[in-house]
Scaffold this motif. Sequence first.
Motif, short mmCIF file in Angstrom:
data_model
loop_
_atom_site.label_atom_id
_atom_site.label_comp_id
_atom_site.label_asym_id
_atom_site.label_seq_id
_atom_site.Cartn_x
_atom_site.Cartn_y
_atom_site.Cartn_z
N THR A 119 13.20 -6.94 35.32
CA THR A 119 11.96 -7.66 35.01
C THR A 119 10.78 -6.83 35.50
OG1 THR A 119 11.85 -8.83 37.13
CG2 THR A 119 13.17 -9.86 35.39
N GLU A 120 9.60 -7.35 35.27
CA GLU A 120 8.38 -6.68 35.77
C GLU A 120 8.41 -6.55 37.29
OE1 GLU A 120 5.04 -8.95 34.45
OE2 GLU A 120 5.34 -8.42 32.36
N ASP A 121 9.06 -7.50 37.95
CA ASP A 121 9.11 -7.53 39.42
C ASP A 121 10.32 -6.81 39.99
OD1 ASP A 121 6.80 -9.13 39.36
OD2 ASP A 121 8.01 -10.95 39.14
N GLY A 122 11.11 -6.17 39.16
CA GLY A 122 12.33 -5.50 39.62
C GLY A 122 13.56 -6.17 39.05
N TRP A 123 14.70 -5.88 39.63
CA TRP A 123 15.96 -6.42 39.16
C TRP A 123 16.20 -7.80 39.74
CZ3 TRP A 123 18.89 -4.16 35.45
CH2 TRP A 123 18.65 -2.81 35.17
N GLU A 124 16.70 -8.71 38.91
CA GLU A 124 17.13 -10.03 39.36
C GLU A 124 18.61 -10.16 39.06
OE1 GLU A 124 14.77 -13.05 37.50
OE2 GLU A 124 12.91 -12.33 38.38
N ALA A 125 19.34 -10.71 40.00
CA ALA A 125 20.78 -10.86 39.83
C ALA A 125 21.14 -12.33 39.72
CB ALA A 125 21.52 -10.26 41.02
N SER A 152 35.52 3.88 41.31
CA SER A 152 36.72 3.05 41.36
C SER A 152 36.53 2.08 42.51
CB SER A 152 37.96 3.91 41.57
OG SER A 152 37.89 4.57 42.80
N GLY A 153 37.49 1.20 42.71
CA GLY A 153 37.37 0.24 43.81
C GLY A 153 36.20 -0.68 43.63
N ASP A 154 35.16 -0.51 44.42
CA ASP A 154 33.98 -1.36 44.35
C ASP A 154 32.92 -0.72 43.45
OD1 ASP A 154 32.06 -3.31 44.76
OD2 ASP A 154 31.41 -2.50 46.68
N ALA A 155 33.26 -0.52 42.18
CA ALA A 155 32.34 0.12 41.24
C ALA A 155 31.06 -0.67 41.07
CB ALA A 155 33.02 0.31 39.89
N VAL A 156 31.16 -1.99 41.04
CA VAL A 156 29.96 -2.81 40.88
C VAL A 156 29.01 -2.57 42.06
CG1 VAL A 156 29.08 -5.17 40.85
CG2 VAL A 156 31.02 -4.55 39.41
N GLY A 157 29.54 -2.50 43.26
CA GLY A 157 28.72 -2.21 44.43
C GLY A 157 28.10 -0.82 44.37
N GLU A 158 28.88 0.16 43.89
CA GLU A 158 28.36 1.52 43.75
C GLU A 158 27.24 1.58 42.71
OE1 GLU A 158 31.35 4.68 43.40
OE2 GLU A 158 32.81 3.27 44.23
N ILE A 159 27.40 0.86 41.61
CA ILE A 159 26.35 0.83 40.59
C ILE A 159 25.10 0.17 41.15
CG2 ILE A 159 25.69 -0.22 38.38
CD1 ILE A 159 28.68 0.16 37.53
N ALA A 160 25.28 -0.94 41.85
CA ALA A 160 24.13 -1.64 42.44
C ALA A 160 23.41 -0.74 43.43
CB ALA A 160 24.59 -2.92 43.12
N GLU A 161 24.16 -0.01 44.23
CA GLU A 161 23.54 0.89 45.20
C GLU A 161 22.74 1.98 44.49
OE1 GLU A 161 25.04 3.98 48.60
OE2 GLU A 161 26.05 2.02 48.49
N LEU A 175 21.36 1.82 41.63
CA LEU A 175 20.18 1.21 41.00
C LEU A 175 19.18 0.71 42.04
CD1 LEU A 175 21.85 -0.96 38.20
CD2 LEU A 175 20.77 1.28 37.95
N GLY A 176 19.60 0.72 43.31
CA GLY A 176 18.73 0.23 44.38
C GLY A 176 18.65 -1.28 44.45
N VAL A 177 19.72 -1.95 44.01
CA VAL A 177 19.71 -3.41 43.99
C VAL A 177 20.89 -4.01 44.76
CG1 VAL A 177 18.45 -3.54 41.80
CG2 VAL A 177 20.94 -3.50 41.75
N SER A 178 21.39 -3.29 45.75
CA SER A 178 22.53 -3.79 46.52
C SER A 178 22.25 -5.14 47.15
CB SER A 178 22.92 -2.80 47.61
OG SER A 178 23.38 -1.61 47.04
N GLU A 179 21.06 -5.28 47.75
CA GLU A 179 20.72 -6.54 48.42
C GLU A 179 20.59 -7.68 47.41
OE1 GLU A 179 17.30 -6.11 50.95
OE2 GLU A 179 18.19 -4.40 51.98
N VAL A 180 20.04 -7.38 46.25
CA VAL A 180 19.91 -8.39 45.20
C VAL A 180 21.29 -8.84 44.73
CG1 VAL A 180 19.06 -8.81 42.85
CG2 VAL A 180 17.66 -7.51 44.45
N LEU A 181 22.19 -7.89 44.55
CA LEU A 181 23.55 -8.22 44.10
C LEU A 181 24.29 -9.03 45.15
CD1 LEU A 181 25.61 -7.83 41.80
CD2 LEU A 181 26.46 -5.86 43.06
#
Length: 178
Positions: free
Chosen positions: A10-16, A157-166, A168-174
């Motif tokens: 969004t305009e304000d960044g990523w929303e999860a 592999s493993g925690d791919a979703v966490g790696e993608i979020a990291e 993208l800079g959205v780990s905390e949002v995820l």
Amino acid sequence: MYFTALLARTEDGWEASDTELDDVETLSDLTDLAREASPDEDTVLVLIEQEDAWFGVVRVDGEEDPRIYVSDAAAAARSSYGEILLTDELLGRDPGDDVADLDALDLDGTEDGEPDDDADGDDDGDAGESSVPHGPVGDAEVLDDLGVSEKELRAMSGDAVGEIAEALGVSEVLETVR
């Protein structure tokens, strides 16, 4: 165990948001769900992960066709969520192909029941596996412009979703939806 999340830029960044796929039966349903998350037609990512087996990324940009990446098609094919992502187009099949006809041929071209002199003796006879490749399928460049290269995506592999979020800079949002 599965983890699914929807990330909308969004305009304000990523929303999860946590995504329930219980009512999703087709890729079209999943695409509609993603589009509903971003009324301004911004980029939306649907991340699906089956613990230590496979992960998938579906990217929806406005009204464009979704872009899909699946880390292991054969593993995803054994999953109800994976079946949603593994379209004929993604697998390189014609929509009219009869999967049963494809399954009648082993990978070496012999028909089921014919001796194929399998060197390792590992003929497990899984129906459907011959038409679904082992390994990644889809658009491995789906996240290139967001900072995750094809090489990085294929190595996850493993925690791919966490790696993608990291990445993208959205780990905390995820983490708010985990």
